[in-house]
Design a protein around this motif. Structure first.
Motif, PDB file in Angstrom:
ATOM      1  N   SER A  74      -3.842  -1.664  -3.021  1.00  0.00           N
ATOM      2  CA  SER A  74      -4.543  -2.156  -1.841  1.00  0.00           C
ATOM      3  C   SER A  74      -4.814  -3.645  -1.986  1.00  0.00           C
ATOM      4  O   SER A  74      -5.221  -4.113  -3.057  1.00  0.00           O
ATOM      5  N   ILE A  79      -5.929  -5.427   8.400  1.00  0.00           N
ATOM      6  CA  ILE A  79      -7.125  -5.319   7.568  1.00  0.00           C
ATOM      7  C   ILE A  79      -8.361  -5.801   8.314  1.00  0.00           C
ATOM      8  O   ILE A  79      -8.426  -6.953   8.748  1.00  0.00           O
ATOM      9  N   LEU A  89       0.822  -1.211   0.000  1.00  0.00           N
ATOM     10  CA  LEU A  89       0.000   0.000   0.000  1.00  0.00           C
ATOM     11  C   LEU A  89       0.856   1.262   0.000  1.00  0.00           C
ATOM     12  O   LEU A  89       0.422   2.313  -0.450  1.00  0.00           O
TER      13      LEU A  89
END
Length: 201
Positions: free
Chosen positions: A49, A72, A22
């Motif tokens: 992502s 996440i 990312l």
């Protein structure tokens, strides 16, 4: 990260590897190190992502997820996106930190506070992966190996000046120390597992 596992896999198995992070500065560092090691023909990196990977469906034989999932919250989406990346019969390998017992001490390398951390137990992690269209082939608890590694690291004295803290920032030593303590005290564990895709019905 800065691409060490990608370069290791390409050198060890003579395969092509694409890494994703990312953080654009991490990707730039990974590209630089890969060029310096002469592996740019086999190893490449993209900024993106994990929840919206910049690739077409079914383009990969294997996906490796290493020390990412605890960042996440949307685990079902993460694992469905990984499933989308794989060819029929493709393999998914995860090597990640999991909840083991008790509340972890913060900060850790992936989160300064509990609000930034999305840890699951090993069982809940495997359940979420299987729900996304995978069948488990191997599951292993690598917590003991991680404890041994941390103990050896601590016994070897101060780290060399060139270490991951150069990239992670000045708080890295505290983050790493808390990760080691969490493992030693049984608050966190390390899960290694291999899955294969299940054909859609």
């Amino acid at each position: 990260g800065v691409g060490g596992p990608a370069r290791f896999l390409a050198a060890t198995y003579a395969c092509e590897v694409t890494g994703v992070d990312l953080s654009e500065p991490f990707v730039e560092a990974a590209d630089y190190l890969t060029a310096r090691t002469g592996q740019a023909a086999k190893v490449s990196f993209k900024t993106g992502s994990a929840l919206a990977l910049p690739f077409d469906d079914g383009g990969f034989d294997v996906v490796l997820l290493q020390h990412v999932a605890m960042n996440i919250a949307a685990r079902p989406l993460l694992y469905r996106e990984i499933r989308r990346m794989l060819k029929p019969g493709g393999k998914f390998v995860t090597f990640d930190v999991v909840l083991n017992g008790g509340d972890p001490l913060y900060p850790v390398p992936w989160a300064k506070t509990p609000a930034e951390s999305f840890l699951l137990t090993a069982a809940a992690t495997c359940e979420a992966i299987e729900a996304a269209g995978f069948r488990m082939l191997v599951q292993r608890d690598d917590t003991a190996e991680a404890k041994t590694w941390f103990a050896a690291l601590r016994a070897s004295g101060p780290p060399p000046s060139l270490n991951l803290g150069v990239v992670m920032g000045p708080g890295f030593a505290d983050f790493a120390a808390n990760l080691g303590r969490n493992l030693m005290e049984g608050r966190l564990g390390i899960l290694t597992a291999v899955f294969e895709t299940v054909p859609a019905e």
